[in-house]
Design an enzyme around this catalytic site. Structure first.
Site, PDB file in Angstrom:
ATOM      1  CD  GLU A 156      -3.128  -0.969   2.084  1.00  0.00           C
ATOM      2  OE1 GLU A 156      -2.931  -0.306   3.111  1.00  0.00           O
ATOM      3  OE2 GLU A 156      -4.197  -1.534   1.836  1.00  0.00           O
ATOM      4  CD  GLU A 313      -4.026  -5.796   2.473  1.00  0.00           C
ATOM      5  OE1 GLU A 313      -4.740  -5.150   3.262  1.00  0.00           O
ATOM      6  OE2 GLU A 313      -2.811  -5.612   2.359  1.00  0.00           O
ATOM      7  CG  HIS A 364      -7.787  -6.602  10.778  1.00  0.00           C
ATOM      8  ND1 HIS A 364      -8.170  -7.559   9.863  1.00  0.00           N
ATOM      9  CD2 HIS A 364      -7.833  -5.417  10.129  1.00  0.00           C
ATOM     10  CE1 HIS A 364      -8.424  -6.957   8.699  1.00  0.00           C
ATOM     11  NE2 HIS A 364      -8.238  -5.662   8.837  1.00  0.00           N
TER      12      HIS A 364
HETATM   13  C1  GAL Z   1      -4.115  -2.676   4.901  1.00  0.00           C
HETATM   14  C2  GAL Z   1      -2.707  -3.213   4.972  1.00  0.00           C
HETATM   15  C3  GAL Z   1      -2.594  -4.481   5.771  1.00  0.00           C
HETATM   16  C4  GAL Z   1      -3.435  -4.403   7.009  1.00  0.00           C
HETATM   17  C5  GAL Z   1      -4.858  -4.118   6.627  1.00  0.00           C
HETATM   18  C6  GAL Z   1      -5.794  -4.052   7.808  1.00  0.00           C
HETATM   19  O1  GAL Z   1      -4.063  -1.281   4.913  1.00  0.00           O
HETATM   20  O2  GAL Z   1      -2.148  -3.409   3.712  1.00  0.00           O
HETATM   21  O3  GAL Z   1      -1.240  -4.678   6.094  1.00  0.00           O
HETATM   22  O4  GAL Z   1      -2.931  -3.381   7.816  1.00  0.00           O
HETATM   23  O5  GAL Z   1      -4.929  -2.876   5.966  1.00  0.00           O
HETATM   24  O6  GAL Z   1      -7.114  -3.724   7.416  1.00  0.00           O
END
Ligand code: GAL
Length: 672
Positions: A156, A313, A364
């Site tokens: 990111e 993701e 999370h």
């Molecule tokens: C994204 C990131 C991940 C994790 C995820 C949590 O921003 O790439 O590493 O932090 O969010 O939602």
């Protein structure tokens, strides 16, 4: 090349399921169980080594690959393909301790400390050198490894540190400006520095737009955004170049096409990716998170040039970075996932494999929750995996859309600067409102760059496109002239590429095609609603508008401008141009969109509804795949003919979709 149909799985026709895996957070005993469960869940692609730097390079120039070697082999032995991170997403403590000058600086001139992630200035040559040394090691070691299917540069990029205001960035900003303007005269012209005594006589006088006592120069801020996006992209390209010396495998990084990140102009980034990948999380701070998911997916497909893309993701349940982190209700993860698949994703990955026990993200969600496998979450993961397996044939199919929504990051940056008519007007809200109206009409839309090709669309929406170049304005005008239909919403076409107002009446770039002219904006106080003479209501915005060649469909019935046109349409050449000069209530906006779409001959892919149902069609060869997703609490019925790929049922005529359900119907012999 952007949009290359890169298959990151051995079998070309498969919807691949994948995840981030952070084995460094766990003792080695856990890894065997991880991989066994990954196999049980049908995981085909695993992202590793994303935040691995401090483990791999324990001291400057001292590398230790033992653990990563073992993980790579373990995955390989189990037939799981690897999405290999370059590990540069966060510098290790030794680097920032030795070189605190690489830490990023905020607009107020204060440094940001390490302790989180991404604590580096994107322009720092020192950071770059250390990062590339590491990439060299990683690419050399694993570049030809048979398990590596994809390279994942950093993570990111620009999520937290896109805008750095330090002296090193100032220097890089000047070089970027010299390249753009060549002479100071041109820069002074473009930035309008005659205003407030800001004329520059030497390049070295120029700074990043650091926090000032008053409003800052808007074009300087706009250019700083452009520069910063290019600068972070340059880091991607530098890593890409090192990888290419050692490997022929596709390279990408995970985009953040989402509601809360706006610093990177992905239209400029997309052509530099071998395949497009996006991260998406439902944002419950928004009015309609499910509609935003659909918009983000369509925008990602736009970035991929219509080719299949990777969802790099998403979450199985709650995230941990919103104020109130809502879990997903039963079936919601499946609906979210299939919405992405319906809109062009052929690879579906989650953050992350196993829920962390420590660190900032321990709350999370993950594929494997803290509770372990005896959990509803895990059972839903297995169900999802089984469903994706049944959709194998869909891989590679293209999404059909005859409508486009124009969207641009430059307009977003320019429209939301200091000193604008109303801070209550948000660019993204206007885009989302228009998109949502289309979605509720059952219309599938592509999201297209303001520089994009419009010819294949029947209908083009231009929501709040504040900044347009002469070429963009000309292309849109020509599109209408040749028979296209556009619908433009307020605060569009106001400024040129230097954020200079287009004079002679608003909306300067589109005055002629719309057949209207406005002389003054009348923004409304937040919370104020005004009435229209067609029975609808509006808020946020109005303008003293008159028609030149357009006809009026609705005027204000009260508020500051009673009798003044609010909704107009204009015949122009062989086409039509609609203008919506205010923020209509959702029903009113849907009504205008419906009328304009009807005039344009748009063919909805689904029924009109209140947002609870979406129907999207992908096609490949002589087959199409109809995705019907029911987010609502009522059963719905649709016309369909074919085989339900999930249940195996033959559907002849009527398709029932139960509350919360998803059906995917394969239709034969249908061409778009
Ligand atoms: C994204 C990131 C991940 C994790 C995820 C949590 O921003 O790439 O590493 O932090 O969010 O939602």
């Amino acid at each position: 090349m952007s949009g290359n149909c890169v298959h990151v799985h051995r079998e070309a026709t498969l919807i691949t399921l994948g995840c981030d895996y952070n084995p460094e957070q766990w003792p080695a005993e856990v890894w065997a169980e991880d991989v066994a469960l990954m196999r049980a869940a049908g995981i085909g692609l695993v992202a590793i080594n994303i935040f691995g730097w401090s483990d791999l390079e324990t001291h400057p120039g001292e590398y230790d690959f033992k653990r990563l070697d073992r993980i790579v082999e373990l995955l390989h032995e189990n037939g799981i393909r690897i999405n290999l991170g370059t590990a540069t997403a966060s510098p290790p403590p030794w680097l920032v301790t030795r070189h605190p000058e690489i830490l990023p600086m905020a607009a107020d001139g204060t440094r940001r400390y390490p302790g989180g992630r991404q604590a580096f200035c994107p322009s720092s040559p020192l950071f770059r050198r250390h990062a590339l040394d590491l990439v060299e090691q990683v690419a050399q070691r694993y570049g030809a490894h048979p398990a590596v299917a994809l390279w994942h540069v950093s993570n990111e990029l620009g999520c937290h540190n896109a805008l750095c205001y330090c002296d090193v960035s100032a220097h890089a900003f000047r070089s970027w400006l010299i390249n753009r303007y060549r002479t100071l005269d041109r820069l002074n012209q473009a930035w309008g520095t005659a205003f407030w005594s800001q004329r520059y006589g030497d390049w070295n006088e120029i700074l990043p737009p650091r926090q000032a006592l008053s409003l800052r120069n808007p074009t300087q801020m706009l250019d700083f955004h452009r520069f910063s996006s290019d600068e972070v992209l340059a880091h991607y390209e530098a890593e890409h170049e090192v990888i290419r010396k050692h490997s022929t495998i596709p390279v990408t990084t995970n985009f953040m096409v989402t509601a809360h990140i706006r610093d990177l102009d992905y239209w400029r980034w997309a052509p530099r990716m071998d395949v497009i990948a996006n991260d998406h999380y439902l944002d419950h701070r928004l009015g309609d998170p499910a509609a935003e998911l659909s918009f983000a997916a369509d925008l990602t497909r736009g970035l991929a040039g219509g080719k299949p893309w990777i969802l790099m993701e998403q979450s199985t349940g709650a995230v941990n970075w919103q104020p109130h982190n809502l879990a997903k209700r039963p079936g919601e993860m499946l609906r979210n996932t299939l919405t992405h698949v319906a809109r062009g994703a052929d690879t579906i990955c989650f953050f992350q494999w196993r829920a962390s026990a420590q660190g900032s993200e321990k709350f999370h969600s993950a594929l494997l929750p803290h509770a372990g496998t005896d959990s509803e979450q895990w059972r839903e993961v297995l169900e999802l995996s089984g469903t994706l397996r049944k959709l194998a044939d869909v891989a590679g199919a293209a999404v059909e859309a005859d409508t486009a929504v124009l969207f641009g990051w430059e307009s977003w940056w320019a429209a939301e600067q200091e000193g604008r008519p109303s801070t209550a007007v948000s660019y993204l809200d206007q885009v989302h409102a228009a998109y949502r109206g289309l979605r509720e009409l059952g219309v599938t839309a592509d999201v297209v760059s303001p520089d994009g090709d419009l010819d294949r669309y029947r209908f083009v929406i231009v929501p709040g496109l504040y900044l347009v170049t002469d070429q963009q304005a000309a292309r849109i005008t020509k599109y209408v002239q040749k028979g296209g239909t556009v619908l433009v919403t307020f605060f569009s076409g106001i400024a040129d590429q230097d954020d200079r107002i287009r004079l002679g009446g608003y909306p300067g770039a589109f005055r002629e095609v719309l057949g209207v002219s406005a002389e003054e904006f009348f923004p409304l106080k937040p919370g104020t609603t005004i009435a229209l003479d067609n029975g609808g209501t509006a808020s946020l915005w109005s303008e003293r508008l008159r028609t030149t060649t357009a006809k009026t469909h609705a005027a204000y019935a009260d508020g500051p401008l009673p009798g003044v046109p609010a909704i107009t349409s204009n015949q122009f050449g062989a086409g039509h141009a609609w203008y919506v000069a205010t923020a209509l209530d959702p029903i009113g906006l849907r009504d205008v969109l419906r009328a304009a779409a009807h005039q344009a001959g748009v063919e909805p892919t689904g029924p009109e509804n209140d947002g609870e149902v979406e129907v999207i069609r992908r096609h490949k060869n002589d087959k199409s795949y109809v995705f019907a997703i029911n987010h609502g609490a009522r059963s719905i019925e649709l016309a369909a003919q074919g085989t339900d790929l999930i249940s195996g049922e033959q559907v002849s005529g009527r398709l029932k979709v139960t509350p919360g359900g998803v059906r995917v119907i394969e239709e034969k012999g249908r061409r778009p």
